[in-house]
Design a protein around this motif. Structure first.
Motif, PDB file in Angstrom:
ATOM      1  N   ILE A  37       0.829  -1.206   0.000  1.00 46.98           N
ATOM      2  CA  ILE A  37       0.000   0.000   0.000  1.00 46.98           C
ATOM      3  C   ILE A  37       0.857   1.247   0.000  1.00 46.98           C
ATOM      4  O   ILE A  37       0.573   2.231  -0.710  1.00 46.98           O
ATOM      5  CB  ILE A  37      -0.949  -0.024   1.214  1.00 46.98           C
ATOM      6  CG1 ILE A  37      -1.991  -1.130   1.030  1.00 46.98           C
ATOM      7  CG2 ILE A  37      -1.622   1.334   1.412  1.00 46.98           C
ATOM      8  CD1 ILE A  37      -2.908  -1.308   2.201  1.00 46.98           C
ATOM      9  N   GLU A  38       1.928   1.275   0.802  1.00 47.99           N
ATOM     10  CA  GLU A  38       2.795   2.448   0.858  1.00 47.99           C
ATOM     11  C   GLU A  38       3.548   2.658  -0.445  1.00 47.99           C
ATOM     12  O   GLU A  38       3.925   3.782  -0.793  1.00 47.99           O
ATOM     13  CB  GLU A  38       3.785   2.316   2.016  1.00 47.99           C
ATOM     14  CG  GLU A  38       3.126   2.466   3.372  1.00 47.99           C
ATOM     15  CD  GLU A  38       4.138   2.365   4.513  1.00 47.99           C
ATOM     16  OE1 GLU A  38       3.843   2.868   5.614  1.00 47.99           O
ATOM     17  OE2 GLU A  38       5.214   1.764   4.307  1.00 47.99           O
ATOM     18  N   HIS A  45      -5.125   1.128  -3.914  1.00 47.11           N
ATOM     19  CA  HIS A  45      -5.189   0.646  -2.531  1.00 47.11           C
ATOM     20  C   HIS A  45      -6.392  -0.267  -2.300  1.00 47.11           C
ATOM     21  O   HIS A  45      -6.298  -1.305  -1.633  1.00 47.11           O
ATOM     22  CB  HIS A  45      -5.254   1.843  -1.563  1.00 47.11           C
ATOM     23  CG  HIS A  45      -3.948   2.570  -1.486  1.00 47.11           C
ATOM     24  ND1 HIS A  45      -3.768   3.719  -0.696  1.00 47.11           N
ATOM     25  CD2 HIS A  45      -2.752   2.347  -2.082  1.00 47.11           C
ATOM     26  CE1 HIS A  45      -2.529   4.153  -0.835  1.00 47.11           C
ATOM     27  NE2 HIS A  45      -1.900   3.347  -1.692  1.00 47.11           N
ATOM     28  N   SER A  46      -7.528   0.122  -2.815  1.00 47.40           N
ATOM     29  CA  SER A  46      -8.717  -0.698  -2.598  1.00 47.40           C
ATOM     30  C   SER A  46      -8.577  -2.069  -3.236  1.00 47.40           C
ATOM     31  O   SER A  46      -9.056  -3.086  -2.691  1.00 47.40           O
ATOM     32  CB  SER A  46      -9.952   0.018  -3.148  1.00 47.40           C
ATOM     33  OG  SER A  46      -9.790   0.261  -4.557  1.00 47.40           O
ATOM     34  N   SER A  50      -8.690  -5.625  -1.266  1.00 47.32           N
ATOM     35  CA  SER A  50      -9.636  -6.666  -1.674  1.00 47.32           C
ATOM     36  C   SER A  50      -8.935  -7.969  -2.007  1.00 47.32           C
ATOM     37  O   SER A  50      -9.428  -9.067  -1.672  1.00 47.32           O
ATOM     38  CB  SER A  50     -10.436  -6.169  -2.893  1.00 47.32           C
ATOM     39  OG  SER A  50     -11.312  -7.169  -3.351  1.00 47.32           O
ATOM     40  N   ALA A  51      -7.760  -7.879  -2.669  1.00 43.84           N
ATOM     41  CA  ALA A  51      -7.030  -9.094  -3.037  1.00 43.84           C
ATOM     42  C   ALA A  51      -6.427  -9.778  -1.801  1.00 43.84           C
ATOM     43  O   ALA A  51      -6.315 -11.011  -1.764  1.00 43.84           O
ATOM     44  CB  ALA A  51      -5.928  -8.758  -4.047  1.00 43.84           C
ATOM     45  N   LEU A  56      -9.997 -15.952   6.293  1.00 44.01           N
ATOM     46  CA  LEU A  56      -9.318 -16.038   7.593  1.00 44.01           C
ATOM     47  C   LEU A  56      -8.646 -14.742   8.012  1.00 44.01           C
ATOM     48  O   LEU A  56      -8.315 -14.583   9.176  1.00 44.01           O
ATOM     49  CB  LEU A  56      -8.272 -17.163   7.567  1.00 44.01           C
ATOM     50  CG  LEU A  56      -8.830 -18.578   7.376  1.00 44.01           C
ATOM     51  CD1 LEU A  56      -7.684 -19.591   7.327  1.00 44.01           C
ATOM     52  CD2 LEU A  56      -9.799 -18.945   8.476  1.00 44.01           C
ATOM     53  N   VAL A  57      -8.408 -13.822   7.077  1.00 45.31           N
ATOM     54  CA  VAL A  57      -7.738 -12.561   7.396  1.00 45.31           C
ATOM     55  C   VAL A  57      -8.517 -11.420   6.732  1.00 45.31           C
ATOM     56  O   VAL A  57      -8.865 -11.497   5.537  1.00 45.31           O
ATOM     57  CB  VAL A  57      -6.273 -12.544   6.904  1.00 45.31           C
ATOM     58  CG1 VAL A  57      -5.581 -11.256   7.350  1.00 45.31           C
ATOM     59  CG2 VAL A  57      -5.525 -13.749   7.434  1.00 45.31           C
ATOM     60  N   ARG A  58      -8.770 -10.371   7.497  1.00 49.20           N
ATOM     61  CA  ARG A  58      -9.548  -9.238   7.021  1.00 49.20           C
ATOM     62  C   ARG A  58      -8.662  -7.990   7.052  1.00 49.20           C
ATOM     63  O   ARG A  58      -8.050  -7.687   8.086  1.00 49.20           O
ATOM     64  CB  ARG A  58     -10.771  -9.038   7.916  1.00 49.20           C
ATOM     65  CG  ARG A  58     -11.653  -7.856   7.498  1.00 49.20           C
ATOM     66  CD  ARG A  58     -12.812  -7.684   8.484  1.00 49.20           C
ATOM     67  NE  ARG A  58     -12.336  -7.288   9.821  1.00 49.20           N
ATOM     68  CZ  ARG A  58     -12.354  -8.080  10.866  1.00 49.20           C
ATOM     69  NH1 ARG A  58     -12.814  -9.316  10.748  1.00 49.20           N
ATOM     70  NH2 ARG A  58     -11.914  -7.642  12.038  1.00 49.20           N
ATOM     71  N   PHE A  59      -8.589  -7.258   5.914  1.00 47.02           N
ATOM     72  CA  PHE A  59      -7.801  -6.027   5.804  1.00 47.02           C
ATOM     73  C   PHE A  59      -8.737  -4.888   5.459  1.00 47.02           C
ATOM     74  O   PHE A  59      -9.690  -5.053   4.681  1.00 47.02           O
ATOM     75  CB  PHE A  59      -6.741  -6.150   4.693  1.00 47.02           C
ATOM     76  CG  PHE A  59      -5.638  -7.128   4.998  1.00 47.02           C
ATOM     77  CD1 PHE A  59      -4.472  -6.723   5.629  1.00 47.02           C
ATOM     78  CD2 PHE A  59      -5.775  -8.462   4.644  1.00 47.02           C
ATOM     79  CE1 PHE A  59      -3.460  -7.625   5.882  1.00 47.02           C
ATOM     80  CE2 PHE A  59      -4.772  -9.364   4.907  1.00 47.02           C
ATOM     81  CZ  PHE A  59      -3.601  -8.946   5.531  1.00 47.02           C
TER      82      PHE A  59
END
Length: 463
Positions: A37-38, A45-46, A50-51, A56-59
């Motif tokens: 992202i940086e 970024h979106s 989403s990818a 099991l993991v949420r961003f």
């Protein structure tokens, strides 16, 4: 218990290692997303978020961190892992929160309840859910919030490794305890056997001083006690024999002087008294020989032992062979006293024997008047005669039963008297079938040497 606790800690360490690996993997994914992202344009970024998001993991990106507190001790390892992956030296704010969730095993809200139920049924409720929240400060003032939920792994029981651990630990424990207990119980068993032999008059001299310090002290105390007891018995027996022998000379002189008395009645009375005293002296010498005689223990057939006691009125009602380890001469003397006592007061002696494990039992019955129940034990005392139940004119000085009991007790046996329902008295003798008694031939032992000297003195006095 120590081995079981060690095994449990060992297995739990594996579970903690798996849990740490899962946390490290989540931290690695979060660091990669933060760097992407940086380094990517804002319009991508979106797509990156989403990818990266999975069941099991949420961003998500936000202007506010999901983790509101700044310090969480449970997430120190994860925070350190993130800073290392990001190459950060505490210039950005990274917040970590790890806690157990109360929402069961549902990993994320977007996992269907059906799949969660299938997962729970498959794991049989053995897993507990752990939720980890990350808030990472990004360049530009945004926060990358990461939420993941994973299961605390169950105890990792590997059958092969656990079985091998149990077997090797058990073998080591058995060998160690066998060595330690043998070193402790071996000398104690030897001490117990020596105590039993000493109680039966077959001491073997001092025991070797081996084993732990406490057992060595106990063995020294036993050796000292054995030496003192042997000296005590030997000295008292010699003293009694010497006194009885020394009384012979004045009694002989008294008899000679009694013959010179002119008055017939007085002379007869004095002669009768001197003869009675002479008989008492002889009985005392016999008693001394009975309790102090030194003899080897040998396997002896009771049938042959009783057959050697030929006497009018003696009936042997048993004929089977019964071999017991005894001092033959001493035991013959004890049985002779019992049979003669039965014949003297009951006109006959009926003897039977039988094996009653773990002893051999010999019964000597007579048809006499019996003994009052209150006096059945008292008659074993020296010089005890019950005039109320036994004739005053039958002879004897009350030493026969004392000698018999002393000899039987010396063999580790027991003797008791009882009145028969049909009349008469029964003497019951119990003797062990197996005795580990061996008389010592070690003349270097002071007590044994003193005992041998005592025998020489008694033989000289007898001559």
């Amino acid at each position: 218990m120590a081995q079981a606790l060690s095994l449990w800690l060992f297995v739990d360490e594996r579970s903690l290692a798996v849990q740490a690996a899962i946390g490290a993997e989540a931290a690695g994914r979060a660091a990669n997303v933060a760097r992407l992202i940086e380094g990517a344009p804002s319009d991508l970024h979106s797509q990156i978020i989403s990818a990266a998001t999975s069941p099991l993991v949420r961003f998500d990106l936000s202007t506010q961190p999901k983790v509101t507190h700044e310090h969480e001790n449970q997430g120190v390892a994860v925070e350190t892992r993130l800073r290392a992956l990001l190459g950060d030296s505490y210039s950005r704010d990274i917040r970590v929160e790890v806690h157990e969730t109360e929402q069961g095993l549902l990993p994320l809200p977007n996992l269907s309840p059906e799949l969660a139920e299938m997962h729970a049924e498959m794991m049989q409720g053995r897993l507990a859910a752990i939720e980890m929240e990350l808030s990472i400060a990004l360049a530009g003032g945004q926060w990358l919030n990461v939420g993941t939920r994973f299961e605390r792994p169950p105890l990792q029981w590997s059958l092969a490794s656990n079985v091998s651990f149990v077997i090797t630990a058990s073998l080591l424990l058995v060998v160690s305890f066998w060595f330690l207990l043998t070193r402790l119980t071996g000398p104690l068993n030897t001490l117990a056997e020596a105590s039993e032999r000493l109680g039966r008059g077959a001491g073997e001299g001092p025991l070797p001083i081996v084993g732990p310090k406490e057992v060595q002290d106990l063995t020294r105390a036993f050796n000292t006690m054995q030496d003192r007891l042997t000296r005590f018995v030997s000295d008292r027996t010699q003293m009694m024999a010497a006194l009885a022998h020394d009384l012979r000379s004045p009694l002989t002189a008294l008899r000679v002087r009694a013959e010179m008395v002119g008055d017939e009645d007085t002379r007869v009375s004095l002669i009768a008294s001197s003869e009675e005293m002479q008989q008492m002296v002889e009985a005392t010498l016999d008693f001394a020989k009975g309790v102090g005689q030194h003899e080897e223990v040998n396997p002896t057939d009771v049938r042959e032992l009783m057959a050697s006691l030929e006497a009018p009125g003696l009936s042997l009602l048993s004929n089977e062979a019964l071999v017991i380890p005894v001092k033959p001469s001493a035991m013959r003397r004890a049985l002779r006293n019992l049979t003669e006592n039965a014949i003297r007061y009951g006109n006959e002696a009926s003897v039977t024997w039988q094996v009653v494990r773990p002893d051999a039992v010999i019964w000597v019955d007579d048809r006499g008047p019996g003994i009052p129940d209150s006096e059945l034990e008292a008659v074993f005392g020296p010089y005890v005669r019950l005039e109320t139940s036994r004739s005053r004119n039958t002879g004897g000085h009350g030493l026969g039963l004392s000698i018999a009991r002393s000899i039987i007790l010396e063999h580790g046996g027991a003797i008791s008297l009882s009145n028969l329902p049909e009349g008469g008295l029964r003497a019951q003798v119990r003797l062990p079938l197996e005795l580990e008694m061996q008389a010592s031939s070690n003349t270097d032992h002071p007590a044994q040497e003193n005992h041998t000297k005592g025998l020489d003195v008694r033989n000289h006095l007898k001559a």
